[in-house]
Design a protein around this motif. Structure first.
Motif, short mmCIF file in Angstrom:
data_model
loop_
_atom_site.label_atom_id
_atom_site.label_comp_id
_atom_site.label_asym_id
_atom_site.label_seq_id
_atom_site.Cartn_x
_atom_site.Cartn_y
_atom_site.Cartn_z
N SER A 90 0.85 -1.19 0.00
CA SER A 90 0.00 0.00 0.00
C SER A 90 0.88 1.24 0.00
O SER A 90 1.99 1.21 0.57
CB SER A 90 -0.88 0.08 1.25
OG SER A 90 -1.62 -1.04 1.45
N ILE A 91 0.37 2.28 -0.59
CA ILE A 91 0.99 3.60 -0.50
C ILE A 91 -0.08 4.53 0.07
O ILE A 91 -1.22 4.53 -0.39
CB ILE A 91 1.44 4.13 -1.88
CG1 ILE A 91 2.52 3.24 -2.46
CG2 ILE A 91 1.91 5.58 -1.76
CD1 ILE A 91 2.91 3.59 -3.87
N VAL A 92 0.28 5.27 1.11
CA VAL A 92 -0.66 6.20 1.75
C VAL A 92 -0.03 7.58 1.77
O VAL A 92 1.13 7.73 2.16
CB VAL A 92 -0.97 5.74 3.20
CG1 VAL A 92 -1.91 6.74 3.87
CG2 VAL A 92 -1.55 4.34 3.22
N VAL A 93 -0.81 8.57 1.37
CA VAL A 93 -0.37 9.96 1.48
C VAL A 93 -1.49 10.77 2.11
O VAL A 93 -2.66 10.51 1.86
CB VAL A 93 0.06 10.58 0.13
CG1 VAL A 93 1.28 9.89 -0.42
CG2 VAL A 93 -1.06 10.55 -0.88
N ASP A 94 -1.12 11.73 2.95
CA ASP A 94 -2.05 12.63 3.60
C ASP A 94 -1.58 14.05 3.33
O ASP A 94 -0.40 14.36 3.57
CB ASP A 94 -2.10 12.39 5.10
CG ASP A 94 -2.60 10.99 5.44
OD1 ASP A 94 -3.64 10.59 4.88
OD2 ASP A 94 -1.97 10.31 6.28
#
Length: 97
Positions: A90-94
């Motif tokens: 997974s890749i998560v960006v906020d």
């Protein structure tokens, strides 16, 4: 506001039906969690995706709503299903907007 974007890659044995179920479960979170302004989820069709098949984009009212999202039992149930059907990465960006 906070935009939370997630890309998920699954194993080769994960079926299209399972991928669609992931999308459906993500979408169902919109009515179960507070602080969500908008939620979009879908299957990625870009050839430049590096194998990431499912995309989630959630806009939260504030950082507190984002922080409440992670441990929420409804979100944890979706995360468990994702692992069950073959999550590889997974890749998560906020981002604050």
């Amino acid at each position: 506001m906070i935009d939370h974007i997630v890309l998920v890659k699954f194993s080769e044995t994960t079926t299209q039906e399972q991928l669609q179920e992931v999308v459906d479960r993500f979408k169902a979170l919109k009515d179960k969690l507070t602080g969500i302004v908008d939620l979009q989820a879908g299957l990625n069709f870009s050839e430049k995706s590096q194998g990431y098949q499912v995309v989630l984009s959630v806009r939260f009212e504030n950082q507190a709503a984002l922080e409440a999202y992670g441990p929420n039992p409804d979100h944890q149930a979706v995360a468990a299903y994702i692992r069950e059907v073959g999550r590889v990465d997974s890749i998560v960006v906020d981002i604050k907007i």
